[in-house]
Scaffold this motif. Structure first.
Motif, PDB file in Angstrom:
ATOM      1  N   ALA A 482       0.906  -1.142   0.028  1.00  0.00           N
ATOM      2  CA  ALA A 482       0.073   0.053   0.167  1.00  0.00           C
ATOM      3  C   ALA A 482       0.822   1.327  -0.233  1.00  0.00           C
ATOM      4  O   ALA A 482       0.437   2.353  -0.341  1.00  0.00           O
ATOM      5  CB  ALA A 482      -1.113  -0.019   1.302  1.00  0.00           C
ATOM      6  N   ALA A 483       1.991   0.997   0.348  1.00  0.00           N
ATOM      7  CA  ALA A 483       3.150   2.351   0.189  1.00  0.00           C
ATOM      8  C   ALA A 483       3.739   2.437  -0.799  1.00  0.00           C
ATOM      9  O   ALA A 483       4.614   3.350  -1.136  1.00  0.00           O
ATOM     10  CB  ALA A 483       4.227   2.077   1.429  1.00  0.00           C
ATOM     11  N   ALA A 484       3.504   1.688  -2.076  1.00  0.00           N
ATOM     12  CA  ALA A 484       4.243   1.867  -3.230  1.00  0.00           C
ATOM     13  C   ALA A 484       4.153   2.817  -3.907  1.00  0.00           C
ATOM     14  O   ALA A 484       4.996   3.338  -4.524  1.00  0.00           O
ATOM     15  CB  ALA A 484       3.887   0.442  -4.180  1.00  0.00           C
ATOM     16  N   PHE A 490      11.338   1.746   1.720  1.00  0.00           N
ATOM     17  CA  PHE A 490      11.725   0.310   2.238  1.00  0.00           C
ATOM     18  C   PHE A 490      11.123   0.175   3.723  1.00  0.00           C
ATOM     19  O   PHE A 490      11.082   1.312   4.312  1.00  0.00           O
ATOM     20  CB  PHE A 490      13.153   0.781   2.528  1.00  0.00           C
ATOM     21  N   GLY A 491      10.621  -0.935   3.722  1.00  0.00           N
ATOM     22  CA  GLY A 491       9.714  -0.913   5.346  1.00  0.00           C
ATOM     23  C   GLY A 491       9.600  -2.204   5.786  1.00  0.00           C
ATOM     24  O   GLY A 491      10.129  -3.186   5.244  1.00  0.00           O
ATOM     25  N   LYS A 492       9.187  -2.509   6.989  1.00  0.00           N
ATOM     26  CA  LYS A 492       8.575  -3.534   7.577  1.00  0.00           C
ATOM     27  C   LYS A 492       7.186  -3.481   8.428  1.00  0.00           C
ATOM     28  O   LYS A 492       7.506  -2.395   9.161  1.00  0.00           O
ATOM     29  CB  LYS A 492       9.828  -4.188   8.522  1.00  0.00           C
ATOM     30  N   THR A 493       6.386  -4.395   8.047  1.00  0.00           N
ATOM     31  CA  THR A 493       5.282  -4.048   8.839  1.00  0.00           C
ATOM     32  C   THR A 493       5.083  -4.967   9.951  1.00  0.00           C
ATOM     33  O   THR A 493       6.000  -5.773  10.223  1.00  0.00           O
ATOM     34  CB  THR A 493       3.985  -4.554   8.003  1.00  0.00           C
ATOM     35  N   GLY A 494       4.296  -4.842  10.776  1.00  0.00           N
ATOM     36  CA  GLY A 494       4.028  -5.510  12.061  1.00  0.00           C
ATOM     37  C   GLY A 494       2.794  -5.665  12.839  1.00  0.00           C
ATOM     38  O   GLY A 494       2.180  -4.523  12.879  1.00  0.00           O
ATOM     39  N   THR A 495       2.246  -6.588  13.298  1.00  0.00           N
ATOM     40  CA  THR A 495       1.206  -6.672  14.039  1.00  0.00           C
ATOM     41  C   THR A 495       1.498  -7.404  15.487  1.00  0.00           C
ATOM     42  O   THR A 495       1.830  -8.798  15.458  1.00  0.00           O
ATOM     43  CB  THR A 495       0.058  -7.515  13.268  1.00  0.00           C
ATOM     44  N   ALA A 496       1.405  -6.783  16.504  1.00  0.00           N
ATOM     45  CA  ALA A 496       1.919  -7.175  17.804  1.00  0.00           C
ATOM     46  C   ALA A 496       0.619  -7.487  18.760  1.00  0.00           C
ATOM     47  O   ALA A 496      -0.018  -6.637  19.281  1.00  0.00           O
ATOM     48  CB  ALA A 496       2.900  -6.505  18.579  1.00  0.00           C
ATOM     49  N   GLN A 497       0.214  -8.936  18.922  1.00  0.00           N
ATOM     50  CA  GLN A 497      -0.889  -9.101  19.892  1.00  0.00           C
ATOM     51  C   GLN A 497      -0.267  -9.073  21.168  1.00  0.00           C
ATOM     52  O   GLN A 497       0.798  -9.176  21.773  1.00  0.00           O
ATOM     53  CB  GLN A 497      -1.231 -10.554  19.633  1.00  0.00           C
ATOM     54  N   PHE A 498      -1.262  -8.505  22.163  1.00  0.00           N
ATOM     55  CA  PHE A 498      -1.041  -8.508  23.459  1.00  0.00           C
ATOM     56  C   PHE A 498      -2.301  -8.839  24.343  1.00  0.00           C
ATOM     57  O   PHE A 498      -3.507  -8.999  23.753  1.00  0.00           O
ATOM     58  CB  PHE A 498      -0.586  -7.018  24.053  1.00  0.00           C
ATOM     59  N   GLY A 499      -2.095  -8.779  25.769  1.00  0.00           N
ATOM     60  CA  GLY A 499      -3.204  -9.257  26.382  1.00  0.00           C
ATOM     61  C   GLY A 499      -3.934 -10.937  26.097  1.00  0.00           C
ATOM     62  O   GLY A 499      -3.020 -11.718  26.189  1.00  0.00           O
ATOM     63  N   ASP A 500      -4.956 -10.912  26.027  1.00  0.00           N
ATOM     64  CA  ASP A 500      -5.648 -12.354  25.471  1.00  0.00           C
ATOM     65  C   ASP A 500      -5.424 -12.700  24.216  1.00  0.00           C
ATOM     66  O   ASP A 500      -5.815 -13.378  23.670  1.00  0.00           O
ATOM     67  CB  ASP A 500      -7.147 -12.388  26.064  1.00  0.00           C
ATOM     68  N   GLY A 501      -4.606 -11.964  23.567  1.00  0.00           N
ATOM     69  CA  GLY A 501      -4.465 -12.095  22.021  1.00  0.00           C
ATOM     70  C   GLY A 501      -5.547 -11.575  20.949  1.00  0.00           C
ATOM     71  O   GLY A 501      -5.436 -11.772  19.671  1.00  0.00           O
ATOM     72  N   GLY A 528      -1.861  -3.004   8.121  1.00  0.00           N
ATOM     73  CA  GLY A 528      -2.281  -2.328   6.712  1.00  0.00           C
ATOM     74  C   GLY A 528      -2.653  -0.842   7.140  1.00  0.00           C
ATOM     75  O   GLY A 528      -2.183  -0.138   6.187  1.00  0.00           O
ATOM     76  N   PRO A 529      -3.482  -0.554   8.032  1.00  0.00           N
ATOM     77  CA  PRO A 529      -3.797   0.884   8.242  1.00  0.00           C
ATOM     78  C   PRO A 529      -2.632   1.660   8.423  1.00  0.00           C
ATOM     79  O   PRO A 529      -2.415   3.078   8.189  1.00  0.00           O
ATOM     80  CB  PRO A 529      -4.804   0.911   9.311  1.00  0.00           C
ATOM     81  N   ALA A 530      -1.499   1.085   9.317  1.00  0.00           N
ATOM     82  CA  ALA A 530      -0.314   1.735   9.485  1.00  0.00           C
ATOM     83  C   ALA A 530       0.459   2.139   8.296  1.00  0.00           C
ATOM     84  O   ALA A 530       1.111   3.219   8.193  1.00  0.00           O
ATOM     85  CB  ALA A 530       0.478   0.829  10.328  1.00  0.00           C
ATOM     86  N   VAL A 531       0.336   1.140   7.352  1.00  0.00           N
ATOM     87  CA  VAL A 531       1.157   1.355   5.878  1.00  0.00           C
ATOM     88  C   VAL A 531       0.489   2.659   5.234  1.00  0.00           C
ATOM     89  O   VAL A 531       1.227   3.390   4.757  1.00  0.00           O
ATOM     90  CB  VAL A 531       1.012   0.072   5.215  1.00  0.00           C
ATOM     91  N   GLN A 532      -0.931   2.604   5.252  1.00  0.00           N
ATOM     92  CA  GLN A 532      -1.672   3.668   4.576  1.00  0.00           C
ATOM     93  C   GLN A 532      -1.368   5.038   5.312  1.00  0.00           C
ATOM     94  O   GLN A 532      -1.327   6.121   4.688  1.00  0.00           O
ATOM     95  CB  GLN A 532      -3.192   3.356   4.438  1.00  0.00           C
ATOM     96  N   ALA A 535       2.175   6.054   3.920  1.00  0.00           N
ATOM     97  CA  ALA A 535       1.875   6.448   2.606  1.00  0.00           C
ATOM     98  C   ALA A 535       1.442   8.047   2.604  1.00  0.00           C
ATOM     99  O   ALA A 535       1.973   8.835   1.942  1.00  0.00           O
ATOM    100  CB  ALA A 535       1.236   5.560   1.868  1.00  0.00           C
ATOM    101  N   THR A 536       0.250   8.207   3.491  1.00  0.00           N
ATOM    102  CA  THR A 536      -0.076   9.645   3.654  1.00  0.00           C
ATOM    103  C   THR A 536       0.692  10.544   3.791  1.00  0.00           C
ATOM    104  O   THR A 536       0.766  11.671   3.479  1.00  0.00           O
ATOM    105  CB  THR A 536      -1.495   9.533   4.242  1.00  0.00           C
ATOM    106  N   PHE A 537       1.436  10.399   4.892  1.00  0.00           N
ATOM    107  CA  PHE A 537       2.517  11.105   5.334  1.00  0.00           C
ATOM    108  C   PHE A 537       3.578  11.463   4.278  1.00  0.00           C
ATOM    109  O   PHE A 537       4.025  12.669   4.099  1.00  0.00           O
ATOM    110  CB  PHE A 537       3.102  10.461   6.653  1.00  0.00           C
ATOM    111  N   LEU A 538       4.184  10.414   3.604  1.00  0.00           N
ATOM    112  CA  LEU A 538       5.107  10.543   2.600  1.00  0.00           C
ATOM    113  C   LEU A 538       4.804  11.323   1.416  1.00  0.00           C
ATOM    114  O   LEU A 538       5.593  12.045   0.806  1.00  0.00           O
ATOM    115  CB  LEU A 538       5.730   9.215   2.370  1.00  0.00           C
TER     116      LEU A 538
END
Length: 541
Positions: A482-484, A490-501, A528-532, A535-538
């Motif tokens: 989505a940032a293309a 150049f980047g790396k996505t991440g989704t970090a679960q916490f609490g009960d998952g 996905g929303p973090a990538v968007q 992209a909006t920032f850049l």
């Protein structure tokens, strides 16, 4: 819900039950004598002091010690007093404050009021000590003595709707400029204030405090009305010409773009951007949902798969792999005693670059298990996540990465789900290190140096060359597509679960050209929303 929140709710619920039962007990027994069991019941004392001298003495101690909440509770208008005391302290930014009782009229028996005077000395900067006397009034209510609150307790001439400000120039002059010379803070007859639009709200205190600390010949305290118009200069003098503006690392263009990007997201969002060459902090932005505390600079979160940048550094440097090395990416795998899953996909036999671009947890869990216990910590050290800096005006935390305590934890650390923590600032520093190939010292000022408490040394250039290939593939063919449209990202996505998952923090860490960035979305449950947002920032830059 994380366990800490659940415990807090359970404890709060238990306390509520106790309060209800106690209340019911007294209601049921209100018609007769107090039962013996009730005589030991505790009650919440009303605020105030038992005598006039204690009331004013305790108030002055809390005022001098910068405890506005405690001082406010000793007045007859707790909320208004605490807000005004805190705001004035932040505005004047004194090195110290001394308040001493100078006179207290004896209160006759049965009196409900007492008067007196105290003196205040503000040490605003070396050679700038402002001293004056303040008349006060004490009132009795509910058997306790309280300080009667009025703005005049801050200065005898201060009236309702007025406030104290610092001013350094007669006419409006630029007090703080961005790295391109564009004004961020102005100083004038109404004191220091951000330019229209308040472009960097999270950094406002840091910017204003640095001007106060650096002020030269022009330095005065004024009282202004509700509209910011000067009513009277109370202390000091101002300069006709105005001092040379301080230069901050911020870019007004980047700050505005970052704020617009996070404001366009409905949930809690934060974004930090940094120049990869100089370490200039270009932008720090949060939206209203993220609150007013600068979590972007010091809030620590599990980084999820964005930490695979560090795992890749370790795999290339310590295990001898490269972007084209063959690896396996099953959909589900038992690694040690942990069952690791991908997000609904499997690649089978593939290479490290593809596994990184698609964010294959099973691959990176296996890679982490093959490292020494401190292998990931060494990689995180080389990317700056365990570094420490004192940036004037800011409280920052980059991250916390320690050696794994067990093999299971080591597997989870490999994809950022163990005890690994990072802030948005830390993620930005990690990306800037990969982009530049050198250790980065983040800075907010061109005029004042950042203190390096704990520095770091970057990974070898050959290692970073392989990691850059993988980060580019994330955007060209992986989870960051989505940032293309925002250029060569150049980047790396991440989704970090916490609490009960059931909840997860979304990340996108990366760089384009000389701009490194990190986007963190609380409770987004998807990267996905973090990538968007990135992209909006850049795009407008």
């Amino acid at each position: 819900m994380n366990p800490g929140k659940r415990r807090g709710i359970l404890i709060g619920g238990a306390l509520l039950v106790v309060v209800v039962l106690v209340a019911a007990f007294f209601v049921l027994n209100s018609g007769g004598s107090t039962p013996e069991a009730a005589t030991g019941a505790t009650t919440v004392e009303s605020p105030g002091a038992l005598d006039p001298n204690s009331a004013i003495t305790e108030y002055l101690q809390d005022f001098s010690g910068n405890n506005p909440d405690a001082a406010g509770r000793l007045t007859d208008d707790n909320a208004a007093a605490a807000v005004a005391l805190r705001a004035t302290r932040n505005t004047l930014n004194p090195a110290s404050v001394t308040a001493k009782l100078t006179a207290l009229q004896p209160a006759p028996a049965g009196a409900k009021q007492a008067d007196g005077t105290f003196s205040v000395s503000w040490t605003l900067k070396p050679g700038q000590v402002w001293t004056y006397d303040v008349p006060f009034q004490l009132v009795q209510g509910g058997g306790k003595w309280l300080v009667h609150w009025a703005p005049s307790l801050l200065h005898p001439k201060l009236e309702a709707g007025q406030r104290l400000v610092i001013s350094t120039a007669v006419q409006d002059t630029v007090a703080v400029a961005d790295r391109d010379g564009k004004p961020l803070v102005v100083s004038g007859s109404g004191g220091l204030r951000p330019v229209d639009g308040n472009p960097a709200p999270l950094l406002r205190s840091a910017l204003l405090a640095q001007v106060t600390a650096a002020a030269g010949g022009g330095f005065a305290v004024e009282r202004v009305d509700a509209g910011g118009k000067s009513v009277e200069r109370l202390f000091g003098k101002v300069s006709d010409a105005g001092a040379k503006p301080l230069v901050t690392s911020l870019s007004l263009a980047a700050q505005n773009a970052a704020q617009a990007a996070v404001d366009g997201y409905r949930g809690s969002a934060m974004l930090v951007a940094m120049d990869t060459g100089s370490g200039d902090i270009l932008a720090v932005a949060q939206n209203a949902a993220a609150g007013n505390s600068p979590k972007a600079l010091n809030g620590l979160y599990e980084p999820g798969s964005s930490f695979k940048i560090a795992t890749s550094v370790a795999a290339v440097q310590q295990s001898g792999l490269n972007a084209t090395s063959p690896v396996d990416c099953p959909g589900v795998a038992t690694i040690g005693t942990r069952t690791v899953k991908n997000e609904g996909f499997e690649l089978g036999a593939t290479n490290l670059q593809t596994a990184f671009a698609r964010s294959c947890n099973t691959t990176f869990g296996q890679l982490a298990l093959g490292l020494p216990a401190d292998g990931l910590k060494k990689a995180a050290d080389e990317l700056g996540l365990n570094a420490d800096y004192e940036i004037p005006g800011l409280k920052t935390e980059l991250g916390k990465v320690e050696p794994a305590a067990s093999k299971d934890e080591q597997v989870e650390d490999g994809f950022g789900q163990g005890r690994i923590q990072a802030s948005a600032l830390g993620g930005t520093l990690m990306a800037a290190t990969v982009a530049s190939g050198k250790a980065i010292t983040p800075r907010l000022w061109h005029d004042v140096d950042t203190k390096v408490v704990k520095g770091y040394s970057p990974p070898p250039a050959s290692v970073l060359g392989e990691v850059r290939k993988m980060m580019r593939a994330v955007v060209t063919s992986g989870t960051g597509r989505a940032a293309a449209g925002a250029g060569t990202v150049f980047g790396k996505t991440g989704t970090a679960q916490f609490g009960d998952g059931k909840q997860a923090t979304g990340w996108f860490v990366g760089y384009r050209g000389s701009v490194a960035f990190a986007v963190v979305l609380e409770d987004s449950n998807d990267s996905g929303p973090a990538v968007q947002v990135a992209a909006t920032f850049l795009k407008p830059l």
